[in-house]
Design a protein around this motif. Structure first.
Motif, mmCIF file in Angstrom:
data_model
loop_
_atom_site.group_PDB
_atom_site.id
_atom_site.type_symbol
_atom_site.label_atom_id
_atom_site.label_comp_id
_atom_site.label_asym_id
_atom_site.label_seq_id
_atom_site.Cartn_x
_atom_site.Cartn_y
_atom_site.Cartn_z
ATOM 1 N N ASP A 27 0.741 -1.261 -0.134
ATOM 2 C CA ASP A 27 -0.036 -0.096 0.050
ATOM 3 C C ASP A 27 0.643 1.196 -0.115
ATOM 4 N N VAL A 28 2.164 1.081 0.595
ATOM 5 C CA VAL A 28 3.004 2.138 0.481
ATOM 6 C C VAL A 28 3.345 2.607 -1.158
ATOM 7 N N GLU A 29 3.506 1.605 -1.776
ATOM 8 C CA GLU A 29 3.754 1.826 -3.208
ATOM 9 C C GLU A 29 2.555 2.283 -3.866
ATOM 10 N N ARG A 30 1.609 1.726 -3.561
ATOM 11 C CA ARG A 30 0.077 2.105 -4.113
ATOM 12 C C ARG A 30 -0.223 3.538 -3.824
ATOM 13 N N VAL A 31 0.093 4.105 -2.901
ATOM 14 C CA VAL A 31 -0.403 5.501 -2.279
ATOM 15 C C VAL A 31 0.853 6.452 -3.131
ATOM 16 N N ALA A 32 2.009 6.001 -3.598
ATOM 17 C CA ALA A 32 2.991 6.711 -4.109
ATOM 18 C C ALA A 32 2.390 6.833 -5.654
ATOM 19 N N LEU A 33 2.122 5.671 -6.207
ATOM 20 C CA LEU A 33 1.497 5.937 -7.625
ATOM 21 C C LEU A 33 0.155 6.701 -7.490
ATOM 22 N N ILE A 34 -0.624 6.662 -6.799
ATOM 23 C CA ILE A 34 -1.729 7.563 -6.561
ATOM 24 C C ILE A 34 -1.541 8.887 -6.511
ATOM 25 N N ARG A 35 -0.378 9.190 -5.763
ATOM 26 C CA ARG A 35 0.193 10.565 -5.766
ATOM 27 C C ARG A 35 0.707 10.982 -7.133
ATOM 28 N N GLN A 36 1.177 10.071 -7.804
ATOM 29 C CA GLN A 36 1.914 10.549 -9.184
ATOM 30 C C GLN A 36 0.751 10.798 -10.321
ATOM 31 N N LEU A 37 -0.406 9.789 -10.037
ATOM 32 C CA LEU A 37 -1.650 9.983 -10.932
ATOM 33 C C LEU A 37 -2.085 11.556 -10.533
ATOM 34 N N PHE A 38 -2.441 11.653 -9.281
ATOM 35 C CA PHE A 38 -2.851 13.266 -9.043
ATOM 36 C C PHE A 38 -1.942 14.155 -9.529
ATOM 37 N N ASP A 39 -0.712 14.104 -9.232
ATOM 38 C CA ASP A 39 0.246 15.058 -9.809
ATOM 39 C C ASP A 39 0.227 15.307 -11.400
ATOM 40 N N ALA A 40 -0.176 13.975 -11.977
ATOM 41 C CA ALA A 40 -0.419 14.371 -13.486
ATOM 42 C C ALA A 40 -1.642 14.814 -14.017
ATOM 43 N N GLY A 41 -2.309 15.307 -12.919
ATOM 44 C CA GLY A 41 -3.789 15.961 -13.273
ATOM 45 C C GLY A 41 -4.809 15.226 -13.518
ATOM 46 N N MET A 42 -4.877 14.115 -12.831
ATOM 47 C CA MET A 42 -5.884 13.333 -12.916
ATOM 48 C C MET A 42 -6.692 13.243 -11.864
ATOM 49 N N SER A 43 -8.094 12.857 -11.979
ATOM 50 C CA SER A 43 -9.152 13.053 -11.033
ATOM 51 C C SER A 43 -9.256 11.687 -10.319
ATOM 52 N N SER A 44 -9.801 11.633 -9.187
ATOM 53 C CA SER A 44 -9.805 10.419 -8.480
ATOM 54 C C SER A 44 -10.725 9.589 -9.343
ATOM 55 N N ARG A 45 -11.718 9.901 -10.050
ATOM 56 C CA ARG A 45 -12.469 9.164 -11.025
ATOM 57 C C ARG A 45 -11.558 8.371 -12.129
ATOM 58 N N VAL A 46 -10.863 9.359 -12.616
ATOM 59 C CA VAL A 46 -9.945 8.746 -13.739
ATOM 60 C C VAL A 46 -8.973 7.963 -13.026
ATOM 61 N N ILE A 47 -8.291 7.991 -12.092
ATOM 62 C CA ILE A 47 -7.408 7.037 -11.383
ATOM 63 C C ILE A 47 -7.999 5.979 -10.896
ATOM 64 N N ALA A 48 -9.315 5.762 -10.567
ATOM 65 C CA ALA A 48 -10.017 4.531 -10.172
ATOM 66 C C ALA A 48 -10.248 3.765 -11.685
#
Length: 134
Positions: A49-70
């Motif tokens: 989950d540490v790695e997953r959260v880092a990936l989620i942060r990268q996706l948010f930083d790339a301008g994606m919304s939570s809907r798109v990340i999902a």
């Protein structure tokens, strides 16, 4: 309930990732992150989950919304499924196109603002060059 070889609570995950506990709970609400629960209802996470959260942060930083990340994350969970990976790829392409359009609109807005600033400068220059009758 998932079984973990190593288990950490939400505060520990927050410290390890630099992401607030509130954001981690939001990630769970949006289906981006999952946890197991203790009998007392406390969230427990694994090293993965540490790695997953880092990936989620990268996706948010790339301008994606939570809907798109999902929509993209299933590719991480099933990287060998061609339908899922193609869907994630198409989603990311669409997001890039959306960002390109946003950039174009911002450039138009900046250009319009530059015109207004030029008009304002000219106006103030004219005001300051008018002699004041006294």
């Amino acid at each position: 309930m998932r079984a973990y070889a190593f288990s950490m609570r939400i505060g520990d995950l927050s410290k390890r990732t630099g992401v607030s506990s509130r954001s981690l709970r939001y990630y769970e609400e949006q289906g981006l992150l999952t946890s197991s629960r203790s009998d007392a209802g406390q969230r427990h996470y694994s090293e993965i989950d540490v790695e997953r959260v880092a990936l989620i942060r990268q996706l948010f930083d790339a301008g994606m919304s939570s809907r798109v990340i999902a929509a993209v994350l299933p590719c991480v969970d099933s990287p060998t499924d061609p339908d899922i990976t193609e869907s994630a790829f198409m989603t990311m392409m669409h997001e890039r196109d959306r960002i390109d359009a946003d950039i174009a609109n911002l450039l138009k807005s900046r250009d319009a603002l530059e015109v207004l600033i030029g008009i304002n400068r000219k106006y103030w220059a004219e005001l300051t060059s008018i002699p004041v009758a006294g």
